[in-house]
Write a protein that holds these residues in place. Structure first.
Motif, PDB file in Angstrom:
ATOM      1  N   PHE A  93       0.798  -1.225   0.000  1.00  0.00           N
ATOM      2  CA  PHE A  93       0.000   0.000   0.000  1.00  0.00           C
ATOM      3  C   PHE A  93       0.834   1.280   0.000  1.00  0.00           C
ATOM      4  CE2 PHE A  93      -2.889  -3.310   1.136  1.00  0.00           C
ATOM      5  CZ  PHE A  93      -4.054  -2.940   0.475  1.00  0.00           C
ATOM      6  N   LEU A  94       2.152   1.135  -0.045  1.00  0.00           N
ATOM      7  CA  LEU A  94       2.995   2.323  -0.203  1.00  0.00           C
ATOM      8  C   LEU A  94       2.785   2.894  -1.604  1.00  0.00           C
ATOM      9  CD1 LEU A  94       6.508   1.461   1.273  1.00  0.00           C
ATOM     10  CD2 LEU A  94       4.701   2.848   2.290  1.00  0.00           C
ATOM     11  N   PRO A  95       2.978   4.204  -1.766  1.00  0.00           N
ATOM     12  CA  PRO A  95       2.929   4.781  -3.123  1.00  0.00           C
ATOM     13  C   PRO A  95       3.941   4.042  -4.020  1.00  0.00           C
ATOM     14  CG  PRO A  95       3.056   6.520  -1.468  1.00  0.00           C
ATOM     15  CD  PRO A  95       3.224   5.217  -0.738  1.00  0.00           C
ATOM     16  N   ASP A  96       3.562   3.828  -5.289  1.00  0.00           N
ATOM     17  CA  ASP A  96       4.389   3.032  -6.211  1.00  0.00           C
ATOM     18  C   ASP A  96       5.854   3.462  -6.206  1.00  0.00           C
ATOM     19  OD1 ASP A  96       2.130   1.683  -6.877  1.00  0.00           O
ATOM     20  OD2 ASP A  96       1.847   2.655  -8.816  1.00  0.00           O
ATOM     21  N   GLU A  97       6.082   4.759  -6.318  1.00  0.00           N
ATOM     22  CA  GLU A  97       7.456   5.253  -6.448  1.00  0.00           C
ATOM     23  C   GLU A  97       8.283   4.863  -5.232  1.00  0.00           C
ATOM     24  OE1 GLU A  97      10.787   7.658  -5.777  1.00  0.00           O
ATOM     25  OE2 GLU A  97       8.954   8.099  -4.642  1.00  0.00           O
ATOM     26  N   GLN A  98       7.667   5.022  -4.054  1.00  0.00           N
ATOM     27  CA  GLN A  98       8.374   4.708  -2.805  1.00  0.00           C
ATOM     28  C   GLN A  98       8.638   3.204  -2.685  1.00  0.00           C
ATOM     29  OE1 GLN A  98       6.246   6.376   0.517  1.00  0.00           O
ATOM     30  NE2 GLN A  98       7.708   5.620   2.028  1.00  0.00           N
ATOM     31  N   ARG A  99       7.651   2.396  -3.078  1.00  0.00           N
ATOM     32  CA  ARG A  99       7.813   0.940  -3.002  1.00  0.00           C
ATOM     33  C   ARG A  99       8.897   0.471  -3.973  1.00  0.00           C
ATOM     34  NH1 ARG A  99       3.080  -0.308  -4.532  1.00  0.00           N
ATOM     35  NH2 ARG A  99       3.553  -1.097  -6.587  1.00  0.00           N
ATOM     36  N   HIS A 100       8.875   1.006  -5.186  1.00  0.00           N
ATOM     37  CA  HIS A 100       9.871   0.587  -6.178  1.00  0.00           C
ATOM     38  C   HIS A 100      11.278   0.927  -5.711  1.00  0.00           C
ATOM     39  CE1 HIS A 100       6.498   0.917  -9.410  1.00  0.00           C
ATOM     40  NE2 HIS A 100       6.363  -0.130  -8.647  1.00  0.00           N
ATOM     41  N   ARG A 101      11.423   2.113  -5.113  1.00  0.00           N
ATOM     42  CA  ARG A 101      12.736   2.514  -4.636  1.00  0.00           C
ATOM     43  C   ARG A 101      13.224   1.581  -3.519  1.00  0.00           C
ATOM     44  NH1 ARG A 101      13.770   6.041  -0.757  1.00  0.00           N
ATOM     45  NH2 ARG A 101      11.837   7.220  -0.846  1.00  0.00           N
ATOM     46  N   LEU A 102      12.296   1.201  -2.630  1.00  0.00           N
ATOM     47  CA  LEU A 102      12.669   0.333  -1.509  1.00  0.00           C
ATOM     48  C   LEU A 102      13.073  -1.061  -1.964  1.00  0.00           C
ATOM     49  CD1 LEU A 102      10.014   1.139   1.228  1.00  0.00           C
ATOM     50  CD2 LEU A 102      12.483   1.208   1.519  1.00  0.00           C
ATOM     51  N   PHE A 103      12.360  -1.607  -2.948  1.00  0.00           N
ATOM     52  CA  PHE A 103      12.590  -3.008  -3.315  1.00  0.00           C
ATOM     53  C   PHE A 103      13.642  -3.159  -4.411  1.00  0.00           C
ATOM     54  CE2 PHE A 103       8.777  -3.529  -0.879  1.00  0.00           C
ATOM     55  CZ  PHE A 103       8.805  -4.840  -0.430  1.00  0.00           C
ATOM     56  N   ARG A 104      13.974  -2.043  -5.078  1.00  0.00           N
ATOM     57  CA  ARG A 104      14.903  -2.132  -6.200  1.00  0.00           C
ATOM     58  C   ARG A 104      16.320  -2.419  -5.695  1.00  0.00           C
ATOM     59  NH1 ARG A 104      14.775   3.156  -8.446  1.00  0.00           N
ATOM     60  NH2 ARG A 104      12.666   2.709  -9.118  1.00  0.00           N
ATOM     61  N   LEU A 148       2.501  -7.917  -4.971  1.00  0.00           N
ATOM     62  CA  LEU A 148       2.113  -6.750  -4.175  1.00  0.00           C
ATOM     63  C   LEU A 148       0.967  -5.991  -4.847  1.00  0.00           C
ATOM     64  CD1 LEU A 148       5.651  -5.537  -3.006  1.00  0.00           C
ATOM     65  CD2 LEU A 148       3.904  -6.688  -1.640  1.00  0.00           C
ATOM     66  N   VAL A 149       0.987  -5.934  -6.178  1.00  0.00           N
ATOM     67  CA  VAL A 149      -0.117  -5.290  -6.911  1.00  0.00           C
ATOM     68  C   VAL A 149      -1.413  -6.048  -6.648  1.00  0.00           C
ATOM     69  CG1 VAL A 149      -1.026  -4.844  -9.235  1.00  0.00           C
ATOM     70  CG2 VAL A 149       1.340  -4.214  -8.661  1.00  0.00           C
ATOM     71  N   GLN A 150      -1.304  -7.363  -6.588  1.00  0.00           N
ATOM     72  CA  GLN A 150      -2.498  -8.175  -6.327  1.00  0.00           C
ATOM     73  C   GLN A 150      -3.007  -7.982  -4.888  1.00  0.00           C
ATOM     74  OE1 GLN A 150      -1.961 -12.418  -6.803  1.00  0.00           O
ATOM     75  NE2 GLN A 150      -4.067 -12.793  -6.078  1.00  0.00           N
ATOM     76  N   VAL A 151      -2.083  -7.927  -3.937  1.00  0.00           N
ATOM     77  CA  VAL A 151      -2.450  -7.676  -2.535  1.00  0.00           C
ATOM     78  C   VAL A 151      -3.211  -6.353  -2.427  1.00  0.00           C
ATOM     79  CG1 VAL A 151      -1.499  -7.035  -0.272  1.00  0.00           C
ATOM     80  CG2 VAL A 151      -0.606  -9.050  -1.478  1.00  0.00           C
ATOM     81  N   ARG A 152      -2.685  -5.369  -3.103  1.00  0.00           N
ATOM     82  CA  ARG A 152      -3.316  -4.043  -3.078  1.00  0.00           C
ATOM     83  C   ARG A 152      -4.728  -4.112  -3.645  1.00  0.00           C
ATOM     84  NH1 ARG A 152       0.010   1.281  -3.741  1.00  0.00           N
ATOM     85  NH2 ARG A 152      -1.669   2.798  -3.813  1.00  0.00           N
ATOM     86  N   ALA A 153      -4.891  -4.849  -4.747  1.00  0.00           N
ATOM     87  CA  ALA A 153      -6.205  -4.937  -5.390  1.00  0.00           C
ATOM     88  C   ALA A 153      -7.220  -5.653  -4.495  1.00  0.00           C
ATOM     89  CB  ALA A 153      -6.073  -5.646  -6.735  1.00  0.00           C
ATOM     90  N   GLN A 154      -6.786  -6.709  -3.813  1.00  0.00           N
ATOM     91  CA  GLN A 154      -7.750  -7.477  -3.010  1.00  0.00           C
ATOM     92  C   GLN A 154      -7.863  -6.970  -1.571  1.00  0.00           C
ATOM     93  OE1 GLN A 154      -6.104 -11.380  -3.557  1.00  0.00           O
ATOM     94  NE2 GLN A 154      -4.783 -11.296  -1.763  1.00  0.00           N
ATOM     95  N   GLY A 155      -6.949  -6.110  -1.147  1.00  0.00           N
ATOM     96  CA  GLY A 155      -7.077  -5.465   0.150  1.00  0.00           C
ATOM     97  C   GLY A 155      -6.501  -6.245   1.324  1.00  0.00           C
ATOM     98  N   TYR A 156      -5.938  -7.423   1.076  1.00  0.00           N
ATOM     99  CA  TYR A 156      -5.309  -8.181   2.152  1.00  0.00           C
ATOM    100  C   TYR A 156      -4.212  -9.054   1.567  1.00  0.00           C
ATOM    101  CZ  TYR A 156      -7.959 -12.202   0.447  1.00  0.00           C
ATOM    102  OH  TYR A 156      -8.465 -13.198  -0.351  1.00  0.00           O
ATOM    103  N   ALA A 157      -3.330  -9.551   2.439  1.00  0.00           N
ATOM    104  CA  ALA A 157      -2.285 -10.484   2.008  1.00  0.00           C
ATOM    105  C   ALA A 157      -2.504 -11.830   2.689  1.00  0.00           C
ATOM    106  CB  ALA A 157      -0.908  -9.933   2.349  1.00  0.00           C
TER     107      ALA A 157
END
Lengths: 273, 273
Positions: free
Chosen positions: B158-169, B191-200
């Motif tokens: 659920f982090l903003p895309d830019e922040q998540r990409h920077r962290l995992f890259r 992670l995109v799927q988790v975001r779409a379904q609202g849970y992991a």
């Protein structure tokens, strides 16, 4: 931050009850995280009923919470909300700018104020040196890796050992130049040395042609960020020594502005928005 | 957090001037980071002189700072000091405990509330499940890696895309079990799927025998942490669905307690410390 004494006298023109409530909030410290009503009353020399009303008013908006078991108060979640707002609020740049400008004027170097951000240092305020821009992209917002360059080293060296070891253990250390240290044991030896001497000094670890000297900026006893001077390495042929006094003085001033921000001396006669 | 409306009426027994000052502080938001005197007066329906005295009293202790160029106010550095104190203050456990206990009672699972901490999730509060401890070391304080297990995924997704990409890259992704995902592209798809379904929902990614379902905990629009249910995978043969309602309800309640903490309904007659 208990070493910074607070003047408890309400300043002229301020609202006394509000000022007292703010003093109560500021009394919560790492070494004293919870307070009872009679303790607050005794600490400030107020009636218990005054302390009780101040505490329950602060709790009413979530600035404090009371433990139902002990009836003692702790910092509340409203502070969390404001705390997350603080670094995006622009106040940091507002408070840092005059210090950075003066340091840039005195040294002629590029000045950076950086805060840690997930194994990097993020530049939050900067002043370009007299010899022109260091780089052809904006300095503010830029991220510097934790293991390369004085800006990062002068912060990470001052973290508690356990926290620093956890951060640096098992990390990949990218090589930026032939001077970048990528061996964790060698890096740890360097960080211990930085801590002992109180500043970091690096030449060409991140940018091949750039020399940087940096000192930590503390909030109370905790490292908060770093203040650094950088420039083409030809500008630093005598090493960092000639700049240390100015850099340290600026770091102390920055710490002071972060804990006791300057006030306008007079209220404006005709308030404007 | 502007979607959470504040009741602006001073609660019975509270000090009105103090309460007004706290309302002013809470008016500062990400989308409205600076205020002028006349704006505050108009917003709350107060005289300009009242707004001016509240603002300058708050600025006097560093809770606000005024921009000398514009005379507008922003959140000040005193908030920084309190904000850094908050998570160590014990308030978080105090507020989370009743929610975690109820969720543990309803589901019988082990319940964890975790916050991000330098590419890990740190467990800040926990309740053991009815089937006994998950592990033979304390759950609270434990760190979980950002790329393995539902607890971490339900936050980082659920982090903003830019922040998540920077962290995992460019990160090394340790393999804990044969189910741990270590390919960054595959992880991003998950992670995109988790975001779409609202849970992991994960089985055996970090601990081979453990299944976990987790949802993010938000403060306003920003992800703050994650709430998760875990247990031996044999307890979860029907997947996560049967637990989602209880988990989501608990997460909403936790969010509410973090923004509007519960109050004692009556002041104690004889205040005690």
């Amino acid at each position: 931050m208990s070493e910074i004494p607070l003047d408890r006298k309400t300043p002229a023109g301020a609202l006394q009850t509000v000022d007292r409530a703010l003093l109560v909030l500021l009394a919560f410290e790492r070494t004293r995280p919870d307070w009872g009503v009679t303790e607050v009353a005794a600490e400030f020399g107020w009636d218990t009923s005054v302390a009780q009303r101040l505490l329950s008013t602060l709790a009413g908006r979530g600035f404090l919470v009371s433990d139902p078991a002990t009836r003692r108060y702790r910092i509340g979640p409203a502070v969390l909300r404001l705390g997350r707002l603080w670094e995006r609020s622009g106040s940091l740049e507002l408070l840092a700018a005059p210090v950075l400008e003066e340091l840039g004027r005195v040294t002629g170097d590029t000045v950076l104020f950086c805060l840690p951000d997930s194994f990097h240092m993020r530049c939050v305020a900067a002043v370009e040196g007299e010899s022109g821009p260091l780089r052809y992209y904006p300095l503010v917002g830029e991220l510097y890796p934790a293991h390369a360059g004085a800006t990062a080293k002068s912060f990470y060296a001052f973290l508690p050992d356990e926290q620093r070891h956890r951060l640096f253990r098992g990390r990949p250390m990218a090589r930026f130049t032939d001077r970048t240290v990528t061996d964790p044991d060698e890096l740890e030896r360097e960080l211990v040395q930085v801590r002992a001497q109180g500043y970091a000094w690096t030449v060409g670890e991140y940018d091949a042609g750039i020399a940087t000297v940096a000192v930590p900026v503390f909030l109370g006893r905790e490292p908060y960020g770093s203040l650094s001077l950088g420039g083409a390495k030809e500008r630093f042929t005598d090493g960092p020594e000639g700049r240390l006094d100015a850099l340290r003085k600026a770091a102390r001033l920055l710490e002071k502005r972060l804990t006791h921000p300057p006030q306008r001396t007079r209220k404006p006669r005709a308030p404007q928005s």
